[in-house]
Design a protein around this motif. Sequence first.
Motif, PDB file in Angstrom:
ATOM      1  N   HIS A  32       0.626  -1.364  -0.370  1.00  0.00           N
ATOM      2  CA  HIS A  32      -0.041  -0.024  -0.046  1.00  0.00           C
ATOM      3  C   HIS A  32       0.561   1.717  -0.438  1.00  0.00           C
ATOM      4  N   TYR A  33       1.184   2.149  -0.734  1.00  0.00           N
ATOM      5  CA  TYR A  33       1.212   3.262  -1.042  1.00  0.00           C
ATOM      6  C   TYR A  33       0.110   4.766  -1.262  1.00  0.00           C
ATOM      7  N   SER A  34       0.450   5.708  -0.788  1.00  0.00           N
ATOM      8  CA  SER A  34      -0.736   6.740  -0.705  1.00  0.00           C
ATOM      9  C   SER A  34       0.234   8.159  -0.781  1.00  0.00           C
ATOM     10  N   ASP A  35      -0.257   9.200  -1.556  1.00  0.00           N
ATOM     11  CA  ASP A  35      -0.151  10.419  -1.883  1.00  0.00           C
ATOM     12  C   ASP A  35       1.230  10.748  -1.308  1.00  0.00           C
ATOM     13  N   ALA A  65     -11.601 -11.762   0.425  1.00  0.00           N
ATOM     14  CA  ALA A  65     -11.586 -10.815   1.131  1.00  0.00           C
ATOM     15  C   ALA A  65     -12.482  -9.274   0.067  1.00  0.00           C
ATOM     16  N   VAL A  66     -12.733  -7.947   0.876  1.00  0.00           N
ATOM     17  CA  VAL A  66     -13.456  -6.866   0.022  1.00  0.00           C
ATOM     18  C   VAL A  66     -12.733  -6.225   0.508  1.00  0.00           C
ATOM     19  N   VAL A  67     -11.844  -5.615  -0.169  1.00  0.00           N
ATOM     20  CA  VAL A  67     -10.952  -4.613   0.500  1.00  0.00           C
ATOM     21  C   VAL A  67     -10.828  -2.745   0.266  1.00  0.00           C
ATOM     22  N   VAL A  68     -11.363  -2.232   0.776  1.00  0.00           N
ATOM     23  CA  VAL A  68     -12.010  -0.817   0.502  1.00  0.00           C
ATOM     24  C   VAL A  68     -10.565  -0.173   0.281  1.00  0.00           C
ATOM     25  N   LEU A  69     -10.087   1.394  -1.256  1.00  0.00           N
ATOM     26  CA  LEU A  69      -9.295   1.803  -1.563  1.00  0.00           C
ATOM     27  C   LEU A  69      -9.543   3.117  -0.922  1.00  0.00           C
ATOM     28  N   SER A  70      -9.209   4.113   0.022  1.00  0.00           N
ATOM     29  CA  SER A  70      -9.995   4.458   0.411  1.00  0.00           C
ATOM     30  C   SER A  70      -9.048   6.073   0.396  1.00  0.00           C
ATOM     31  N   HIS A  71      -9.957   7.264  -0.677  1.00  0.00           N
ATOM     32  CA  HIS A  71      -9.452   8.746  -0.308  1.00  0.00           C
ATOM     33  C   HIS A  71     -10.225   9.421   1.003  1.00  0.00           C
ATOM     34  N   LEU A  72     -11.203   9.251   1.784  1.00  0.00           N
ATOM     35  CA  LEU A  72     -11.407   9.705   2.313  1.00  0.00           C
ATOM     36  C   LEU A  72     -11.262  10.493   4.049  1.00  0.00           C
ATOM     37  N   GLY A  73      -9.931  10.285   4.515  1.00  0.00           N
ATOM     38  CA  GLY A  73      -9.386  10.678   5.395  1.00  0.00           C
ATOM     39  C   GLY A  73      -9.463  10.172   6.874  1.00  0.00           C
ATOM     40  N   GLY A  74     -10.322  10.421   7.535  1.00  0.00           N
ATOM     41  CA  GLY A  74     -10.872  10.713   8.486  1.00  0.00           C
ATOM     42  C   GLY A  74     -12.635  10.304   8.804  1.00  0.00           C
ATOM     43  N   ASP A  75     -12.996   9.558   7.533  1.00  0.00           N
ATOM     44  CA  ASP A  75     -14.104   9.118   7.743  1.00  0.00           C
ATOM     45  C   ASP A  75     -13.995   7.789   7.992  1.00  0.00           C
ATOM     46  N   ASP A  76     -12.404   7.024   7.548  1.00  0.00           N
ATOM     47  CA  ASP A  76     -12.610   5.972   7.541  1.00  0.00           C
ATOM     48  C   ASP A  76     -13.016   4.766   8.157  1.00  0.00           C
ATOM     49  N   ASP A  77     -13.094   5.973   9.740  1.00  0.00           N
ATOM     50  CA  ASP A  77     -13.301   5.247  10.461  1.00  0.00           C
ATOM     51  C   ASP A  77     -15.285   4.419  10.514  1.00  0.00           C
ATOM     52  N   GLU A  78     -16.040   5.351   9.943  1.00  0.00           N
ATOM     53  CA  GLU A  78     -17.589   5.426  10.075  1.00  0.00           C
ATOM     54  C   GLU A  78     -17.605   4.436   8.500  1.00  0.00           C
ATOM     55  N   ARG A 133     -17.646   1.477  10.344  1.00  0.00           N
ATOM     56  CA  ARG A 133     -18.236   0.458  11.202  1.00  0.00           C
ATOM     57  C   ARG A 133     -19.591   0.425  10.339  1.00  0.00           C
ATOM     58  N   GLU A 134     -19.689   0.769   9.610  1.00  0.00           N
ATOM     59  CA  GLU A 134     -20.606   0.838   8.740  1.00  0.00           C
ATOM     60  C   GLU A 134     -21.139  -0.338   7.228  1.00  0.00           C
ATOM     61  N   THR A 135     -20.195  -0.629   6.664  1.00  0.00           N
ATOM     62  CA  THR A 135     -19.596  -2.039   5.833  1.00  0.00           C
ATOM     63  C   THR A 135     -19.471  -2.956   6.241  1.00  0.00           C
ATOM     64  N   ASP A 136     -19.363  -4.230   5.609  1.00  0.00           N
ATOM     65  CA  ASP A 136     -18.405  -5.513   5.888  1.00  0.00           C
ATOM     66  C   ASP A 136     -17.738  -5.537   4.533  1.00  0.00           C
ATOM     67  N   VAL A 137     -16.532  -5.715   5.240  1.00  0.00           N
ATOM     68  CA  VAL A 137     -14.975  -4.853   4.813  1.00  0.00           C
ATOM     69  C   VAL A 137     -14.012  -5.013   5.193  1.00  0.00           C
ATOM     70  N   ASP A 138     -13.134  -6.111   5.219  1.00  0.00           N
ATOM     71  CA  ASP A 138     -12.165  -6.956   5.502  1.00  0.00           C
ATOM     72  C   ASP A 138     -10.549  -5.761   6.047  1.00  0.00           C
ATOM     73  N   ALA A 139     -10.590  -4.742   4.570  1.00  0.00           N
ATOM     74  CA  ALA A 139      -9.728  -3.682   5.379  1.00  0.00           C
ATOM     75  C   ALA A 139     -10.135  -2.931   4.250  1.00  0.00           C
ATOM     76  N   ILE A 140      -9.551  -1.413   5.039  1.00  0.00           N
ATOM     77  CA  ILE A 140      -9.572  -0.216   4.242  1.00  0.00           C
ATOM     78  C   ILE A 140      -8.551   0.872   4.643  1.00  0.00           C
ATOM     79  N   LEU A 141      -7.478   0.713   3.216  1.00  0.00           N
ATOM     80  CA  LEU A 141      -6.701   1.199   2.954  1.00  0.00           C
ATOM     81  C   LEU A 141      -6.147   2.562   2.485  1.00  0.00           C
ATOM     82  N   GLY A 142      -6.469   3.204   3.348  1.00  0.00           N
ATOM     83  CA  GLY A 142      -6.727   4.978   3.342  1.00  0.00           C
ATOM     84  C   GLY A 142      -5.349   6.102   2.723  1.00  0.00           C
ATOM     85  N   GLY A 143      -5.901   7.196   2.724  1.00  0.00           N
ATOM     86  CA  GLY A 143      -5.067   8.132   2.820  1.00  0.00           C
ATOM     87  C   GLY A 143      -5.356   9.530   2.924  1.00  0.00           C
TER      88      GLY A 143
END
Length: 461
Positions: free
Chosen positions: A7-10, A170-183, A186-196
């Motif tokens: 995982h790389y980002s930004d 597995a379901v993995v989210v590639l996220s550019h949400l920042g602080g909203d990764d926590d929500e 909590r609200e989705t059925d995924v295994d990992a959220i890789l953020g930026g």
Amino acid sequence: MPARLLHYSDLENGYDDPTRLGRLAGLVADRRSPDTVVVGTGDNTAPGVLSMVEEGRQALDFFEAVDPAADTFGNHDFDYGLDAIREIVADSPQTWVSANVELDGDTFGESVGVVPSTVVNADGAAVGLVGVTEPKTASMCPGATDLTFTDPVAAVSREAESLRAQGVDAVVVLSHLGGDDDELARETDVDAILGGHVHSERVERVDDTILTRPGANGHTLLEIDLEAGTVDRHAVQDGPVDQSVRTALAARRDATGLDEVVGHVSDPLIRDRDRKGRGECRIGNFIADAYRWAADADVGLQNSGGIREGDPLLGEVTVADLVSVVPFDEPVTVAELTGSELRQLCRQADGWQFSALPDRWHAHVSGLSIREDDSGQITATIDGGPIADDETYTLATSDYLFHTDHEFPVLDGHHRVESLDTQYEILAAYARQRGIDPEIEGRIVRAAHETSDQRVGEPID
């Protein structure tokens, strides 16, 4: 589920250091194996010196060497407009996944291969990947104003259900949400959220979901083992160099024509995330002073987020160095505000009172003095005297702030009266004529935010 994620980002300003990006590419190659999925999570084309000159296409040198499985859009990937990022998507080897970015009701970039989600095979394991972007991007980035950003929770829920139905491991989210990764966790059925988006590193679990962020500018590569549920951090500075990436980026850098020395710095000008977002700092004073000087304005203003993180300025300072501080191809704009509006702007400098980024102090100023007491009350003076509500004052700042309601919403297009040169050109002209020797002067005092580096009543640097 024998799958590992790199995982790389930004990457942003990282492209301006060809050796660092060469090491990142070399480290990816070193850690790669048949069960590896290489992914990015946005802002991997912009901003930066090379990015501004190449309109993001310098990223293709890295993409072609690393051959990622997937990437998603960050807000800065739209810095040069929709056509520019479409062309990068079309010319890059990875699949771009984007479940909540739409244009005229369709997935943005669909014609060049963008999809809401995809399935990648990693040595027999099927990994579903879905991408989402910060919904405020249309406000944050002028190049994204024609796009619609839908609810990321709904988008991920929809795609996760579809991927589960396809039998992925597995379901993995590639996220550019920042602080909203926590929500999202909590609200989705995924295994990992890789953020930026947020530039601090993170490795945590929220509701049994792995959450990661590698930080900005290509200093760190994260390795996530989905089966073991572990995350390893790899320092890029220790990685082997991919010479093809270093050579290609160095050639692009040498061709920029931005190597003129415009000043010298003897005391390092630091521009890290912590310093620029907590109050007065020398790099912020330098920028605000330059804007005010160029416009002969009453006030100069630079937003904290517009100062990009990177190595300190020290010794000879080139035009390229100043581009790296504010790497945006937009002008300094002169505005007229009433005293009442100016005082409102000072109150909006504190993210606790207004912002989607509540932990950030947003203003660096020239001509103003801002005081925040221990109750959070903010007062301001101009050139040592009171601000008169019915007086008109001139303000010089980045044109970006008249576009966005993400910061300083008191500023609007109707305040504009004049446009000057591009931000970095203003900084270079100021450096040539006035030098680069900013000091801490007590322009911003935040008693309510005392830290170990800041006694009450003293600004930090």
